[in-house]
Design a protein around this motif. Structure first.
Motif, PDB file in Angstrom:
ATOM      1  N   ASP A  21       0.773  -1.090   0.021  1.00 23.05           N
ATOM      2  CA  ASP A  21       0.064   0.094   0.243  1.00 23.05           C
ATOM      3  C   ASP A  21       0.821   1.462  -0.026  1.00 23.05           C
ATOM      4  OD1 ASP A  21      -2.221  -1.502   0.110  1.00 23.05           O
ATOM      5  OD2 ASP A  21      -2.287  -1.534   2.225  1.00 23.05           O
ATOM      6  N   GLY A  22       2.147   1.293  -0.581  1.00 20.73           N
ATOM      7  CA  GLY A  22       2.922   2.481  -0.605  1.00 20.73           C
ATOM      8  C   GLY A  22       3.534   2.840   0.629  1.00 20.73           C
ATOM      9  N   VAL A  23       3.490   1.810   1.788  1.00 21.92           N
ATOM     10  CA  VAL A  23       4.210   2.568   2.928  1.00 21.92           C
ATOM     11  C   VAL A  23       5.707   2.570   2.801  1.00 21.92           C
ATOM     12  CG1 VAL A  23       4.562   1.721   5.368  1.00 21.92           C
ATOM     13  CG2 VAL A  23       2.249   1.556   4.490  1.00 21.92           C
ATOM     14  N   ARG A  24       6.438   3.798   3.280  1.00 27.68           N
ATOM     15  CA  ARG A  24       7.738   3.754   2.915  1.00 27.68           C
ATOM     16  C   ARG A  24       8.110   4.295   4.252  1.00 27.68           C
ATOM     17  NH1 ARG A  24       8.711   3.937  -2.529  1.00 27.68           N
ATOM     18  NH2 ARG A  24      10.890   3.740  -2.439  1.00 27.68           N
ATOM     19  N   LEU A  25       9.259   4.035   4.765  1.00 26.14           N
ATOM     20  CA  LEU A  25      10.096   4.430   5.913  1.00 26.14           C
ATOM     21  C   LEU A  25      11.453   3.924   5.614  1.00 26.14           C
ATOM     22  CD1 LEU A  25      11.316   2.355   8.397  1.00 26.14           C
ATOM     23  CD2 LEU A  25       8.654   2.290   8.599  1.00 26.14           C
ATOM     24  N   ALA A  26      12.525   4.732   6.122  1.00 26.34           N
ATOM     25  CA  ALA A  26      13.965   4.627   5.915  1.00 26.34           C
ATOM     26  C   ALA A  26      14.519   4.571   7.333  1.00 26.34           C
ATOM     27  CB  ALA A  26      14.616   5.420   5.014  1.00 26.34           C
ATOM     28  N   VAL A  27      15.884   4.124   7.382  1.00 24.46           N
ATOM     29  CA  VAL A  27      16.494   4.119   8.480  1.00 24.46           C
ATOM     30  C   VAL A  27      18.152   4.875   7.951  1.00 24.46           C
ATOM     31  CG1 VAL A  27      17.615   2.983  10.418  1.00 24.46           C
ATOM     32  CG2 VAL A  27      15.675   2.043   9.537  1.00 24.46           C
ATOM     33  N   ARG A  28      18.616   5.729   8.867  1.00 26.22           N
ATOM     34  CA  ARG A  28      19.770   6.532   8.521  1.00 26.22           C
ATOM     35  C   ARG A  28      20.544   6.335   9.652  1.00 26.22           C
ATOM     36  NH1 ARG A  28      21.952  11.401   9.948  1.00 26.22           N
ATOM     37  NH2 ARG A  28      20.445  11.818  11.369  1.00 26.22           N
ATOM     38  N   ARG A  29      21.900   5.980   9.257  1.00 26.35           N
ATOM     39  CA  ARG A  29      22.855   5.782  10.230  1.00 26.35           C
ATOM     40  C   ARG A  29      23.358   7.059  11.038  1.00 26.35           C
ATOM     41  NH1 ARG A  29      26.064   1.541  10.996  1.00 26.35           N
ATOM     42  NH2 ARG A  29      25.983   0.968   8.681  1.00 26.35           N
ATOM     43  N   ASP A  30      23.261   7.146  12.172  1.00 29.07           N
ATOM     44  CA  ASP A  30      23.642   8.251  12.941  1.00 29.07           C
ATOM     45  C   ASP A  30      24.623   7.581  14.277  1.00 29.07           C
ATOM     46  OD1 ASP A  30      24.167  10.193  14.741  1.00 29.07           O
ATOM     47  OD2 ASP A  30      21.883  10.994  14.900  1.00 29.07           O
ATOM     48  N   HIS A  31      25.885   7.884  13.901  1.00 30.28           N
ATOM     49  CA  HIS A  31      26.927   7.197  14.843  1.00 30.28           C
ATOM     50  C   HIS A  31      26.716   7.870  16.414  1.00 30.28           C
ATOM     51  CE1 HIS A  31      29.233   5.206  11.793  1.00 30.28           C
ATOM     52  NE2 HIS A  31      28.941   6.249  10.820  1.00 30.28           N
ATOM     53  N   GLY A  32      26.167   8.957  16.622  1.00 32.89           N
ATOM     54  CA  GLY A  32      25.881   9.518  17.833  1.00 32.89           C
ATOM     55  C   GLY A  32      24.678   9.335  18.320  1.00 32.89           C
ATOM     56  N   TYR A  33      23.864   8.440  17.686  1.00 33.89           N
ATOM     57  CA  TYR A  33      22.407   8.271  18.018  1.00 33.89           C
ATOM     58  C   TYR A  33      22.385   7.641  19.382  1.00 33.89           C
ATOM     59  CZ  TYR A  33      17.699   6.094  18.445  1.00 33.89           C
ATOM     60  OH  TYR A  33      16.614   5.992  18.814  1.00 33.89           O
ATOM     61  N   ALA A  34      21.443   8.338  20.325  1.00 33.51           N
ATOM     62  CA  ALA A  34      20.812   7.779  21.522  1.00 33.51           C
ATOM     63  C   ALA A  34      19.303   7.716  21.500  1.00 33.51           C
ATOM     64  CB  ALA A  34      21.388   8.760  22.573  1.00 33.51           C
ATOM     65  N   PRO A  35      18.933   6.529  21.977  1.00 34.48           N
ATOM     66  CA  PRO A  35      17.520   6.251  21.851  1.00 34.48           C
ATOM     67  C   PRO A  35      16.657   7.081  23.051  1.00 34.48           C
ATOM     68  CG  PRO A  35      18.575   4.234  22.636  1.00 34.48           C
ATOM     69  CD  PRO A  35      19.525   5.404  22.748  1.00 34.48           C
ATOM     70  N   PRO A  36      15.417   7.774  22.430  1.00 33.92           N
ATOM     71  CA  PRO A  36      14.735   8.678  23.103  1.00 33.92           C
ATOM     72  C   PRO A  36      14.220   7.961  24.412  1.00 33.92           C
ATOM     73  CG  PRO A  36      13.313   7.877  21.106  1.00 33.92           C
ATOM     74  CD  PRO A  36      15.085   7.381  21.155  1.00 33.92           C
ATOM     75  N   SER A  37      13.954   9.006  25.201  1.00 38.13           N
ATOM     76  CA  SER A  37      13.111   8.495  26.471  1.00 38.13           C
ATOM     77  C   SER A  37      11.714   8.669  26.248  1.00 38.13           C
ATOM     78  CB  SER A  37      13.840   9.162  27.829  1.00 38.13           C
ATOM     79  OG  SER A  37      13.232   8.911  28.837  1.00 38.13           O
ATOM     80  N   TRP A  38      10.743   7.800  26.533  1.00 35.30           N
ATOM     81  CA  TRP A  38       9.571   8.127  26.228  1.00 35.30           C
ATOM     82  C   TRP A  38       8.603   7.348  27.319  1.00 35.30           C
ATOM     83  CZ3 TRP A  38       4.913   5.563  25.694  1.00 35.30           C
ATOM     84  CH2 TRP A  38       3.898   6.306  25.276  1.00 35.30           C
ATOM     85  N   PRO A  39       7.633   7.976  28.043  1.00 27.37           N
ATOM     86  CA  PRO A  39       7.442   9.312  27.752  1.00 27.37           C
ATOM     87  C   PRO A  39       8.424  10.229  28.632  1.00 27.37           C
ATOM     88  CG  PRO A  39       5.842   8.509  29.439  1.00 27.37           C
ATOM     89  CD  PRO A  39       6.776   7.246  28.768  1.00 27.37           C
ATOM     90  N   ARG A  40       8.738  11.415  28.085  1.00 29.20           N
ATOM     91  CA  ARG A  40       9.731  12.377  28.841  1.00 29.20           C
ATOM     92  C   ARG A  40       8.625  13.582  28.897  1.00 29.20           C
ATOM     93  NH1 ARG A  40      15.257  12.637  26.194  1.00 29.20           N
ATOM     94  NH2 ARG A  40      13.933  13.086  24.236  1.00 29.20           N
ATOM     95  N   PRO A  41       8.321  14.051  30.070  1.00 28.67           N
ATOM     96  CA  PRO A  41       7.680  14.989  30.157  1.00 28.67           C
ATOM     97  C   PRO A  41       8.258  16.526  29.766  1.00 28.67           C
ATOM     98  CG  PRO A  41       8.170  14.385  32.140  1.00 28.67           C
ATOM     99  CD  PRO A  41       8.779  13.457  31.356  1.00 28.67           C
ATOM    100  N   GLU A  42       9.516  16.581  29.871  1.00 33.91           N
ATOM    101  CA  GLU A  42       9.837  17.934  29.606  1.00 33.91           C
ATOM    102  C   GLU A  42      10.207  18.241  28.093  1.00 33.91           C
ATOM    103  OE1 GLU A  42      13.415  14.977  30.314  1.00 33.91           O
ATOM    104  OE2 GLU A  42      11.808  15.443  31.190  1.00 33.91           O
ATOM    105  N   ASP A  43      10.154  17.453  27.328  1.00 31.35           N
ATOM    106  CA  ASP A  43      10.128  17.907  25.841  1.00 31.35           C
ATOM    107  C   ASP A  43       9.243  16.917  25.047  1.00 31.35           C
ATOM    108  OD1 ASP A  43      11.991  15.933  26.320  1.00 31.35           O
ATOM    109  OD2 ASP A  43      13.698  16.716  24.944  1.00 31.35           O
ATOM    110  N   SER A  44       8.879  17.139  23.711  1.00 32.31           N
ATOM    111  CA  SER A  44       7.975  16.200  22.868  1.00 32.31           C
ATOM    112  C   SER A  44       8.685  15.185  22.182  1.00 32.31           C
ATOM    113  CB  SER A  44       7.134  17.147  21.936  1.00 32.31           C
ATOM    114  OG  SER A  44       8.292  17.738  21.112  1.00 32.31           O
ATOM    115  N   GLN A  45       7.845  14.247  21.770  1.00 36.72           N
ATOM    116  CA  GLN A  45       8.491  13.213  20.955  1.00 36.72           C
ATOM    117  C   GLN A  45       9.228  13.561  19.748  1.00 36.72           C
ATOM    118  OE1 GLN A  45       5.863   9.678  20.827  1.00 36.72           O
ATOM    119  NE2 GLN A  45       4.465  10.961  21.417  1.00 36.72           N
TER     120      GLN A  45
END
Length: 129
Positions: free
Chosen positions: A46-70
């Motif tokens: 159905d045309g769904v597309r996503l991609a993954v880009r390498r980020d050597h400094g990537y850190a997983p988000p903290s969810w839910p995190r009240p001080e900032d949005s997703q």
């Protein structure tokens, strides 16, 4: 003249191929590796597309995190009655439950973290034909 556009949601990860493999299995899609191995696409039905880009400094988000949005949040809709099976499949592929809506079998939306820590929701919706 109308210009055709294809939206692609791009997620960051230190291991783009592994995360693309996770989503390809979860969405019954295919992985497409182009000339740049640091940018891997997942093309689904159905045309769904996503991609993954390498980020050597990537850190997983903290969810839910009240001080900032997703940063982003992916909703994956499944037919009513298939939510438990979709949950088993996601967890079997490496997803981690974040909020299952009061335990197994409860609620119509359940939140998970993918293997790189991005949050996503499995949401049961009425089947429309």
């Amino acid at each position: 003249m109308t210009v055709t556009k294809t939206p692609v949601l791009v997620l960051d990860s230190t291991q783009p191929r592994q995360l693309a493999d996770f989503y390809a299995a979860l969405l019954h899609a295919e992985v497409r590796v182009g000339a740049d191995p640091d940018f891997v696409e997942v093309a689904g039905p159905d045309g769904v597309r996503l991609a993954v880009r390498r980020d050597h400094g990537y850190a997983p988000p903290s969810w839910p995190r009240p001080e900032d949005s997703q940063q982003s949040h992916l909703y994956i809709r499944v037919a009513e009655g298939d939510l438990d099976a979709a949950e088993r499949e996601a967890v079997g592929l490496g997803a981690t439950p974040v909020d299952s809506g009061a335990g197994p079998g409860a609620g119509n939306a359940r939140v998970y973290a993918d293997p790189a820590g991005h949050s996503f929701t499995l949401e049961a919706v009425p089947h429309t034909a």
